[in-house]
Design an enzyme around this catalytic site. Structure first.
Site, PDB file in Angstrom:
ATOM      1  N   GLY A   1      -1.212  40.434   6.157  1.00  0.00           N
ATOM      2  CA  GLY A   1      -0.984  39.499   7.123  1.00  0.00           C
ATOM      3  C   GLY A   1      -1.966  39.815   8.266  1.00  0.00           C
ATOM      4  O   GLY A   1      -2.612  40.726   8.323  1.00  0.00           O
ATOM      5  N   LEU A   2      -2.050  38.708   8.837  1.00  0.00           N
ATOM      6  CA  LEU A   2      -2.896  38.816  10.262  1.00  0.00           C
ATOM      7  C   LEU A   2      -2.659  39.893  11.039  1.00  0.00           C
ATOM      8  O   LEU A   2      -1.476  40.319  11.136  1.00  0.00           O
ATOM      9  CB  LEU A   2      -3.003  37.578  10.930  1.00  0.00           C
ATOM     10  CG  LEU A   2      -3.219  36.100  10.158  1.00  0.00           C
ATOM     11  CD1 LEU A   2      -3.031  34.766  11.164  1.00  0.00           C
ATOM     12  CD2 LEU A   2      -5.013  36.131  10.043  1.00  0.00           C
ATOM     13  N   SER A   3      -3.587  40.218  11.759  1.00  0.00           N
ATOM     14  CA  SER A   3      -3.391  41.441  12.950  1.00  0.00           C
ATOM     15  C   SER A   3      -2.520  40.690  14.125  1.00  0.00           C
ATOM     16  O   SER A   3      -2.628  39.494  14.219  1.00  0.00           O
ATOM     17  CB  SER A   3      -4.885  41.690  13.614  1.00  0.00           C
ATOM     18  OG  SER A   3      -4.540  42.454  14.645  1.00  0.00           O
TER      19      SER A   3
ATOM     20  N   SER B   1       0.741  40.313  13.152  1.00  0.00           N
ATOM     21  CA  SER B   1       1.747  39.469  12.299  1.00  0.00           C
ATOM     22  C   SER B   1       3.144  40.493  12.402  1.00  0.00           C
ATOM     23  O   SER B   1       4.194  39.903  11.997  1.00  0.00           O
ATOM     24  CB  SER B   1       1.369  39.270  11.010  1.00  0.00           C
ATOM     25  OG  SER B   1       0.864  40.154  10.243  1.00  0.00           O
ATOM     26  N   GLY B   2       3.188  41.947  12.377  1.00  0.00           N
ATOM     27  CA  GLY B   2       4.068  42.792  12.220  1.00  0.00           C
ATOM     28  C   GLY B   2       4.045  43.538  11.262  1.00  0.00           C
ATOM     29  O   GLY B   2       5.109  44.315  10.815  1.00  0.00           O
ATOM     30  N   LYS B   3       2.960  43.995  10.594  1.00  0.00           N
ATOM     31  CA  LYS B   3       2.939  44.634   9.254  1.00  0.00           C
ATOM     32  C   LYS B   3       3.132  46.150   9.778  1.00  0.00           C
ATOM     33  O   LYS B   3       4.052  46.899   8.787  1.00  0.00           O
ATOM     34  CB  LYS B   3       1.397  44.615   8.590  1.00  0.00           C
ATOM     35  CG  LYS B   3       0.964  43.060   8.356  1.00  0.00           C
ATOM     36  CD  LYS B   3      -0.360  43.232   7.728  1.00  0.00           C
ATOM     37  CE  LYS B   3      -1.157  43.839   8.541  1.00  0.00           C
ATOM     38  NZ  LYS B   3      -1.667  42.951   9.865  1.00  0.00           N
TER      39      LYS B   3
ATOM     40  N   SER C   1      -5.737  43.489   4.593  1.00  0.00           N
ATOM     41  CA  SER C   1      -6.498  43.013   3.374  1.00  0.00           C
ATOM     42  C   SER C   1      -6.442  41.555   3.022  1.00  0.00           C
ATOM     43  O   SER C   1      -5.696  40.930   2.364  1.00  0.00           O
ATOM     44  CB  SER C   1      -5.516  43.604   2.140  1.00  0.00           C
ATOM     45  OG  SER C   1      -4.044  43.373   2.524  1.00  0.00           O
TER      46      SER C   1
END
Length: 211
Positions: free
Chosen positions: A34-36, A38-40, A108
């Site tokens: 996911g985007l920077s 986003s909460g990963k 990624s």
């Protein structure tokens, strides 16, 4: 495969099935993308805590953490991003063989690279989790101040601004972090693991639901 014909994989006497039997769960990779912003990383930390409390052996591989050591020689060019994911895919494969649940939190951005990492797995032991949040939401959060720098032109090749992000087409788990909180997102992942029999019944009971 190695380009060196003199390199041969050396098998040990303890195999993956024995390790998984001891752990009471399968060795698998939970691949967050996911985007920077986003909460990963936040969700992977919470999931690692939840799984550990359940009695699972879990380990988290975070994008920034890996770039301080193993991948510190890599930049953010498209070529180095490919190599970054290739290395992580190989490390994740070793963790799976060890019978460990490994959580990888990396932007990624390219589908082909994520598929390359998936291709190293077998028996459905690669679970892709799309941590989905609109770009404007990620920019509003901007926990590291990276979007502001990217908009100012001081960070080249920044995903979502000056470099593309290709969202998963068929992720195993699709999270929407603009509406769901961290606990809800962790619940969704654990539920997926339970429904798809990645955890033995004794661990399912530890999750607070009937086995």
């Amino acid at each position: 495969m190695s380009n060196n014909e003199n390199v041969v994989w050396h098998e040990g006497s303890v195999d993956r099935k024995r390790r998984e039997a001891i752990n009471r769960h399968r060795g698998l990779t939970i691949w967050f993308t996911g985007l920077s912003g986003s909460g990963k990383s936040t969700i992977s930390v919470a999931l690692e805590e939840r799984l550990t409390n359940m009695g699972c052996r879990a380990y988290r591989l975070d994008g920034d953490n890996v770039r301080t050591g193993l991948n510190r020689d890599l930049s953010f060019t498209p070529e180095d991003r490919i190599e970054n994911i290739r290395r992580i895919g190989e490390v994740a494969k070793l963790f799976r063989d060890a019978g460990i649940i490994n959580l990888t939190a990396f932007i990624s951005p390219y589908r082909r690279d994520r598929e390359m990492a998936r291709a190293l797995s077998h028996d459905n032991d690669f679970v892709e989790v799309f941590v989905d949040a609109p770009l404007d939401t990620c920019e509003q959060r901007d926990p590291k101040g990276l979007y502001k720098k990217a908009r100012a032109g001081s960070i080249p090749n920044f995903t979502g601004i000056s470099a593309p992000y290709e969202p998963p087409e068929n992720p195993e788990v699709h999270l929407h972090t603009e509406r769901d909180d961290v606990t809800s997102c962790v619940d969704q992942i654990v539920e997926y693991l339970i429904v798809n029999s990645y955890l033995e019944n004794s661990l399912v009971a530890a999750a607070g639901r009937p086995a």
